[in-house]
Design an enzyme around this catalytic site. Structure first.
Site, mmCIF file in Angstrom:
data_model
loop_
_atom_site.group_PDB
_atom_site.id
_atom_site.type_symbol
_atom_site.label_atom_id
_atom_site.label_comp_id
_atom_site.label_asym_id
_atom_site.label_seq_id
_atom_site.Cartn_x
_atom_site.Cartn_y
_atom_site.Cartn_z
ATOM 1 N N LYS A 121 0.845 -1.201 0.000
ATOM 2 C CA LYS A 121 0.000 0.000 0.000
ATOM 3 C C LYS A 121 0.885 1.258 0.000
ATOM 4 O O LYS A 121 2.097 1.167 0.204
ATOM 5 C CB LYS A 121 -0.932 -0.057 1.220
ATOM 6 N N TYR A 173 -11.858 -2.945 -3.384
ATOM 7 C CA TYR A 173 -12.417 -3.044 -2.033
ATOM 8 C C TYR A 173 -13.950 -2.971 -2.032
ATOM 9 O O TYR A 173 -14.551 -2.563 -1.027
ATOM 10 C CB TYR A 173 -11.832 -1.935 -1.145
ATOM 11 N N ASN A 195 -1.771 -0.135 7.344
ATOM 12 C CA ASN A 195 -1.238 -1.474 7.631
ATOM 13 C C ASN A 195 -0.398 -2.088 6.511
ATOM 14 O O ASN A 195 -0.292 -3.298 6.382
ATOM 15 C CB ASN A 195 -2.363 -2.407 8.107
ATOM 16 N N HIS A 221 -1.652 -5.505 1.372
ATOM 17 C CA HIS A 221 -2.898 -6.237 1.137
ATOM 18 C C HIS A 221 -2.562 -7.653 0.698
ATOM 19 O O HIS A 221 -1.587 -7.862 -0.017
ATOM 20 C CB HIS A 221 -3.706 -5.558 0.025
ATOM 21 N N GLU A 267 -8.784 -10.437 -8.318
ATOM 22 C CA GLU A 267 -7.853 -9.315 -8.107
ATOM 23 C C GLU A 267 -6.711 -9.338 -9.119
ATOM 24 O O GLU A 267 -6.294 -8.284 -9.622
ATOM 25 C CB GLU A 267 -7.314 -9.355 -6.666
HETATM 26 P P1 GTP Z 1 -6.581 -6.185 2.995
HETATM 27 O O1 GTP Z 1 -5.531 -7.236 2.801
HETATM 28 O O2 GTP Z 1 -6.086 -4.788 2.732
HETATM 29 O O3 GTP Z 1 -7.836 -6.520 2.207
HETATM 30 O O4 GTP Z 1 -6.925 -6.230 4.553
HETATM 31 P P2 GTP Z 1 -7.721 -7.373 5.319
HETATM 32 O O5 GTP Z 1 -8.238 -8.396 4.374
HETATM 33 O O6 GTP Z 1 -6.830 -7.846 6.402
HETATM 34 O O7 GTP Z 1 -8.928 -6.567 5.960
HETATM 35 P P3 GTP Z 1 -10.278 -6.084 5.229
HETATM 36 O O8 GTP Z 1 -10.345 -6.606 3.848
HETATM 37 O O9 GTP Z 1 -11.395 -6.371 6.146
HETATM 38 O O10 GTP Z 1 -10.081 -4.496 5.200
HETATM 39 C C1 GTP Z 1 -9.360 -3.880 4.146
HETATM 40 C C2 GTP Z 1 -8.550 -2.747 4.708
HETATM 41 O O11 GTP Z 1 -9.425 -1.752 5.218
HETATM 42 C C3 GTP Z 1 -7.662 -3.121 5.891
HETATM 43 O O12 GTP Z 1 -6.437 -3.673 5.516
HETATM 44 C C4 GTP Z 1 -7.481 -1.782 6.565
HETATM 45 O O13 GTP Z 1 -6.487 -0.999 5.900
HETATM 46 C C5 GTP Z 1 -8.833 -1.129 6.340
HETATM 47 N N1 GTP Z 1 -9.691 -1.361 7.511
HETATM 48 C C6 GTP Z 1 -10.316 -2.508 7.873
HETATM 49 N N2 GTP Z 1 -11.001 -2.359 9.005
HETATM 50 C C7 GTP Z 1 -10.801 -1.066 9.382
HETATM 51 C C8 GTP Z 1 -11.253 -0.280 10.477
HETATM 52 O O14 GTP Z 1 -11.959 -0.742 11.357
HETATM 53 N N3 GTP Z 1 -10.831 1.020 10.509
HETATM 54 C C9 GTP Z 1 -10.027 1.556 9.552
HETATM 55 N N4 GTP Z 1 -9.654 2.833 9.630
HETATM 56 N N5 GTP Z 1 -9.588 0.850 8.512
HETATM 57 C C10 GTP Z 1 -9.964 -0.443 8.428
HETATM 58 MG MG MG Z 2 -9.291 -7.927 2.657
#
Ligand code: GTP
Ligand code: MG
Length: 148
Positions: free
Chosen positions: A9, A49, A112, A115, A126
């Site tokens: 990212k 997303y 974080n 991805h 993807e």
């Molecule tokens: P990705 O690998 O990026 O898809 O992350 P993930 O699969 O571990 O989590 P998810 O797909 O649920 O969420 C995608 C991204 O949204 C996360 O990696 C975070 O950067 C962001 N995100 C998820 N939950 C939160 C939240 O509660 N608050 C905030 N600010 N960002 C969030």
């Molecule tokens: Mg995810």
């Protein structure tokens, strides 16, 4: 052989972690089959997303993802999707185990670093979204040293 989509990212690119992340996957034994720096249009990130579009953090997530270039990667190997997720660590870095990418380099869920695809089906979607031009095929010469 399973493939997964990994994306560094904008914070990971800015912090100089592209090489480190590629290196971790290479050393684990995954084959690098696609890589590029990209500044995707907003629509592409919204598509990537799409499952999260109703979440309150969605606008912030898209803004974060638009804050700079990302580095798009595809790795291939045994159980690539699940193993890739384990290597990334929990979504919230405060809960990510030490030794994972997020657990070693991040603190905030909204910053974080990387991805990783969450299912094989999403990985293929993807990969098609991020690499519409297709992917180079080659065989890894030391494959018999990595797989039984
Ligand atoms: P990705 O690998 O990026 O898809 O992350 P993930 O699969 O571990 O989590 P998810 O797909 O649920 O969420 C995608 C991204 O949204 C996360 O990696 C975070 O950067 C962001 N995100 C998820 N939950 C939160 C939240 O509660 N608050 C905030 N600010 N960002 C969030
Ligand atoms: Mg995810």
């Amino acid at each position: 052989r399973e493939r997964t989509y990994i994306m560094v990212k904008p914070d990971g690119v800015q912090r100089g972690l592209v090489g480190e992340i590629i290196s971790r996957f290479e050393k684990r034994g995954f084959k690098l089959i696609a890589a590029k720096l990209a500044s995707p249009p907003k629509e592409q990130l919204e598509k990537h997303y799409a499952d999260l579009s109703s979440k309150p953090f969605f606008p912030g997530l898209i803004k974060y993802m638009l804050s700079g270039p990302v580095f798009a990667l595809v790795f291939e190997g045994l159980d690539a999707v699940k193993t890739g997720r384990v290597m990334l660590g929990a979504t919230n870095p405060l809960q990510s185990a030490a030794g994972t990418i997020r657990g070693d380099y991040a603190l905030a869920v909204g910053r974080n670093i990387c991805h990783g695809s969450d299912t094989v089906e999403n990985a293929e979607k993807e990969i098609a979204l991020w690499f519409p031009e297709g992917i180079v095929q080659y065989s890894l010469l030391q494959e018999s040293m990595i797989f039984e």
